[in-house]
Enzyme design. Structure first.
Site, PDB file in Angstrom:
ATOM      1  N   GLY A  84       9.176  60.921  20.840  1.00  0.00           N
ATOM      2  CA  GLY A  84       9.996  62.097  20.552  1.00  0.00           C
ATOM      3  C   GLY A  84       9.761  63.090  21.682  1.00  0.00           C
ATOM      4  O   GLY A  84       8.870  62.904  22.489  1.00  0.00           O
ATOM      5  N   CYS A  85      10.564  64.151  21.804  1.00  0.00           N
ATOM      6  CA  CYS A  85      10.449  64.959  23.015  1.00  0.00           C
ATOM      7  C   CYS A  85      11.106  66.333  22.924  1.00  0.00           C
ATOM      8  O   CYS A  85      11.790  66.646  21.969  1.00  0.00           O
ATOM      9  CB  CYS A  85      11.121  64.265  24.180  1.00  0.00           C
ATOM     10  SG  CYS A  85      10.560  62.606  24.435  1.00  0.00           S
TER      11      CYS A  85
END
Ligand code: SF4
Ligand code: SF4
Ligand code: SF4
Ligand code: SF4
Lengths: 501, 374, 146
Positions: free
Chosen positions: B12-13
């Site tokens: 995720g980011c």
């Protein structure tokens, strides 16, 4: 020879506490197993004749009947099995090739059942198909490498002809002759209702079914039965049949007694004459010849219809498929060794060909490595039993599947494997008017529609679980599969990882 | 444990992007401040930046940024480079000692042009040649990795939080007209510098938040066109798809957006005849280039960027404008941190791209419907 | 009025309609019990006519101008003016079989067990003809106006 060495295969158990002597079973068994004995005042059965089609079981109003495997055994022998011994008795008696029907029933591993499907957890949300769009529509046909547009964004690329499918599923080739008029009527109407396609098989197109043309794939096989201008014109696509999974390398033979008035008209052969499909097409002895036929058919259909080629899955399937792609076919249908048939020599059915799982994987890999996979459609056939098999086939690299046996089962087939006798008690693989009428197309088409819609829902659920909302994104997505209980070599050929990897 | 590139790692980011459409340049400090706001969206296992307009003195040259694990891989790569390219300038990329950035590889850059005789011998365009060269080095030279290869632009990335990465590379000293940034939250990687974002090929760079469920389908499709996806990351695949669509198939950016987040069939059926034909063909031909699964990504190219979500918007993306400057980011806070009073803030719908190009008036896409205002 | 129509093209001649007709008019509404225990087991009011492969089942057509009603000597045979259904009042029926003679369809059966005329009443009790409901191949339909 007066003494038959064969003992009955099945035993008819009748619960006399329940039997009301209504004789429904007697009237329904085309094999004449049941009869009413006036002297005994009760129903009796001749176990010898029973093929376990279960028509009587299902029809009996009091559920008085059970058919069981006959308890008679041979002395236990892991080598000389029941079937091995009995087949010899049969051949010693008749001197003939053993016939069989439906698909290979030997206990080869079923690779569908050794593959499991992925689902999203945490890092990637799964999608609920009841709330979110979930697309199953696909197209069968050649696709150009790229799109060309002019400066006003008008499409300059000419799209090759395509079949549009609302589900990635079509009904396999089954000829009128091998199956009944009512079976064809059910398949054709269901295909129309569902927005998919059925395939006439090699027996021509009955004039009554021309109205289903937009949902019909017509076959051109080695016998060229029923092929004329009208036939090609009516169809949505043309399929050249090279082979079939149940009997690769073998032709077909519809005995003259089955060639009725109606079948003769449809196949365009005289009434009562044997309909023989030679093993090869006698104008196709090599890949160039195939290319010629493909282009002849394209020419005849003004390049407006996809022309596909159906082959049986054999050892060299990847190279053959690559040749077919290069020969100009719009799609390739590959039929695995479990594919069904109306009649095939038993030894061929049970020993020739390879599983569809491997065939699809290796054809897809081969075409990809040649950079031509995206230009052609790939259809997997040969015992697709459920929506899960479809998801696995597509993840391995198929664009769509053909279902034959599954469709017939939906229509009532109980897999008694006696199609070649012409006495199908379910009105499917028969031309006997007494039996054909047992399959009511009105009921039949609804059952098919139900099956495909149900599978559609299940495919959507599985896609949603994987976090995918378009079936296109499953194609060749082998990372979504894991193998269980396979050797490394098998995993490698399938191009998938082992579970846990 | 397998190194990244040999195994797929979901992550995720946080992403952020800024462009000044007038072409005016600004310091890397601004984008660093923006991405730092979203500290909690990354876990220190990867951060990076793409900067456009930072090498005006070498703007005709391919700027190769390299990671080397050791001097052997450096030697090997340089031999290859020198055999195929004329190198105008080379140096070690300046870095400063930073507490939290550890285990740095050797980081070098080269400004180079392919030799004419090599191009002639290969009979391909210089871009195709450079792409082949990059694939060759990244695949075959053990320990060497080209992580940036565009002209007048550069990627800077490392294992660490993005703000620390900016400090490490002294990004406050670079000035560009367009910047993107990325903070990574991989689920289980030991962290490899090459695996951080942005991912770059020639002038296209991608920062990406999401996970592609269609990864394997996309990858195999790309392989048919000669791409080799060595990293096994979604970002790499997204970058190559944009490279294929924009550079090799000459699709306008607005349509490339409609490939990776294609309209649904029932939407296509409602379109005008002309659009219908266009989208029918697009969807059919590029069905395997559809990016499926949750994502928001920013793709930067020569003269602008496109920011887009998956078509059912399963990851966040907010956009804002202030004069000539366009901002996009995972969270509005990352925009407000560096632009107190934007003229307009909006949340693009799933599959509706924000396209911001130099000297272009309309930020939204040509077939765009109404956006949702924040 | 709604009547039962046969679709001979899909009638398989199984005669399950007869079985269920008997059951429906037996005091036991269960096949097994109707056959095994009902000492006054009714005769089927539906008959399957066969000339293979042709077969179809036939029962009272509930004629508009019903001859059986006219011929009945006791007034047992009645046509309901509202529903149009022709029924035999078994209390009044004396078993003279006059109606059997005049019915052009042969749809009235002699219930010799009970010495009365027996005929299709469209399963008035249950509201849905049992033959239609249980035909395995949808060869019987119950349709038409009210
Ligand atoms: S159908 Fe069943 S109840 Fe009727 S005779 Fe056969 S076994 Fe007996
Ligand atoms: S052949 Fe079929 S119908 Fe006949 S007795 Fe056996 S199971 Fe029943
Ligand atoms: S039950 Fe149906 S199919 Fe069977 S005989 Fe009666 S009408 Fe015909
Ligand atoms: S029994 Fe015959 S005559 Fe009488 S009403 Fe019925 S069909 Fe008509």
């Amino acid at each position: 020879m007066s003494l038959n060495y064969l003992t009955p295969e099945f035993k008819v158990l009748r619960d006399y506490d329940k039997c009301i002597n209504c004789k429904v079973c007697m009237r329904q068994c085309a094999n004449e197993v049941h009869s009413y004995d006036e002297d005994l005042g009760k129903m009796v059965a001749d176990d010898y004749k029973c093929v376990n089609c279960q028509r009587c079981v299902v029809m009996c109003p009091t559920h008085a009947l059970t058919i069981v495997k006959h308890p008679q055994v041979f002395r236990e022998n892991a080598n000389w099995t029941y079937d091995a011994i009995r087949d010899i008795y049969r051949q010693a008696e008749t001197g003939g090739v053993l016939l069989s029907a439906m698909g290979n029933d030997r206990p080869y591993p079923i690779y569908w059942d050794k593959m499991v499907i992925n689902a999203s957890q945490v890092t990637n949300p799964s999608i609920d198909p009841l709330r979110e769009p979930m697309e199953l529509k696909i197209f069968i046909g050649r696709k150009p490498d790229k799109i060309e547009l002019d400066e006003n964004l008008n499409v300059k690329t000419k799209m090759p002809p395509q079949l549009t499918l609302n589900y990635p599923i079509m009904f396999s080739a089954m000829s009128y002759g091998s199956i009944s008029y009512n079976a064809h009527a059910s398949l054709a109407r269901a295909a129309k209702e569902l927005g998919i396609y059925y395939n006439t098989g090699e027996g021509g197109l009955h004039k009554d079914f021309r109205k289903y043309g937009p949902n019909t794939i017509v076959q051109v096989a080695s016998g060229r039965f029923g092929v004329d201008r009208e036939y090609l014109k009516t169809a949505a696509a043309v399929e050249i049949k090279i082979g079939q999974g149940a009997k690769p390398g073998i032709g077909g033979h519809l005995p003259g007694e089955k060639v009725s008035e109606d079948i003769s008209e449809t196949r365009m052969i005289p009434v009562g004459s044997d309909a023989i499909s030679p093993a090869p097409h006698h104008d196709i002895y090599s890949i160039e010849d195939l290319s010629q036929l493909i282009y002849s058919l394209k020419e005849a259909t003004d390049y407006k219809k996809p022309v596909g080629v159906k082959i049986a899955a054999v050892n060299n399937v990847a190279a053959i498929a690559s040749g077919i792609a290069r020969a100009g076919a719009d799609y390739i249908a590959i039929d695995g060794f479990r594919g069904g048939t109306g009649a095939a020599p038993k030894r061929i059915r049970d020993n020739v060909g390879i599983p569809i799982e491997f065939a699809i994987a290796s054809v897809d890999s081969r075409l990809r490595s040649e950079g031509i996979r995206h230009t052609i459609s790939l259809i997997a056939a040969g015992s697709i039993r459920s929506s899960a098999d479809i998801v696995k086939a597509i993840a391995l690299g198929a664009d769509a599947v053909y279902i034959g046996s599954a469709a017939l089962i939906a229509l009532g087939c109980h897999m008694c494997q006696q199609c070649y006798t012409g006495k199908c008690n379910w009105g499917i693989a028969t031309q006997d008017p007494n039996l054909v009428k047992r399959l009511n197309p009105e009921i039949g088409y609804k059952r098919l529609v139900n099956l495909i819609t149900a599978w559609g829902h299940e495919i959507q659920e599985m896609l949603g679980g994987m976090g995918i909302n378009d079936i296109e994104s499953l194609k060749g997505n082998r990372l979504m599969l894991r193998g269980i209980g396979m050797t490394q070599k098998e995993l490698d050929v399938l191009g998938i990882l082992a579970a846990g990897e | 444990m397998l190194k990244e590139g040999n195994i797929r790692i979901p992550s995720g980011c946080a992403i952020s992007g800024i462009i000044d459409r007038s072409g005016a340049v600004f310091s890397g400090q601004i984008i660093a401040d923006s991405i730092a706001t979203m500290h909690d969206r990354s876990n220190g296992l990867g951060g990076g930046f793409a900067a456009y307009g930072i090498y005006p003195e070498f703007k005709e040259h391919y700027a190769f940024h390299m990671f080397y694990d050791n001097t052997k891989s450096k030697q090997e790569t340089e031999e290859l480079l020198k055999a195929n390219f004329v190198i105008a300038y080379e140096d070690k990329i300046p870095t400063r000692k930073t507490e939290s950035i550890k285990n740095a590889p050797l980081i070098y850059r080269y400004f180079a042009l392919p030799k004419l005789e090599v191009l002639n011998a290969n009979e391909i365009t210089d871009e195709d040649f450079v792409v082949k060269f990059i694939f060759n080095v990244n695949k075959n030279v053990n320990g060497a990795y080209i992580f940036s290869s565009g002209k007048n632009m550069g990627v800077f990335k490392a294992v660490g939080y993005p703000e620390d990465v900016a400090e490490f590379y002294k990004l406050e000293t670079y000035n560009g007209y367009m910047w993107t940034a990325h903070g990574r939250f991989p689920t289980n990687t030991p962290g490899w510098w090459g695996g951080a974002h942005p991912f770059n090929l020639l002038n296209i760079s991608v920062v990406h938040n999401g996970e592609l469920s269609s990864y394997d389908t996309n990858r195999k499709y790309l392989e048919e066109f000669g791409y080799s996806c060595t990293l096994q990351t979604d970002t790499e695949v997204a970058a190559y798809i944009f490279d294929l669509l924009l550079r090799r198939h000459n699709l306008p950016v607005s349509l490339a957006a409609k490939v990776v987040a294609s309209p649904l069939w029932n939407q296509v059926e409602r379109m005008s005849l002309k659009e219908k034909e266009l989208y029918h063909s697009l969807k059919m031909i590029y069905s395997k280039a559809l990016l499926n699964g949750p994502f928001s990504l920013i793709v930067t190219y020569d003269n602008g960027f496109i920011a887009i979500n998956d078509r059912i918007k399963l990851r966040p993306l907010t956009a804002a404008s202030h004069g000539d400057v366009i901002y996009v980011a995972s969270e509005e806070s990352a925009i407000r941190q560096v632009c107190k009073n934007p003229d307009r803030v909006w949340i693009p719908k799933g599959g509706e791209p924000v396209i911001a190009e130099m000297d272009q008036q309309n930020v939204s896409e040509i077939f765009n419907k109404k956006e949702v205002t924040a | 009025m709604k009547k039962v129509y046969a679709k001979e093209e899909v009638c398989v001649g199984c005669k399950l309609c007869e079985v269920y007709c008997i059951t429906s008019h037996s005091r036991y509404k269960d096949v097994l019990k109707a056959y095994k225990f009902d000492s006054n087991r009714p005769a089927p009011r539906i008959v399957v006519e066969e000339n293979r492969p042709l077969s179809f089942s036939l029962q009272c057509r509930h004629c508009d101008d019903a001859p059986c009603v006219k011929a009945c000597i006791t007034g047992a045979m009645q046509k309901d003016p509202v529903t149009g259904v022709v029924t035999c009042d078994t209390d009044k029926c004396v078993g003279c079989w006059t109606c059997v003679l005049v019915c052009g369809f042969g749809a009235i059966v002699r219930d010799t067990n009970n010495k009365i005329a027996s005929k299709c009443d469209l399963c008035a009790e249950s509201g849905e003809p049992a033959c239609v409901k249980n035909c395995p191949n949808e060869a019987l339909v119950y349709e038409g106006g009210i």
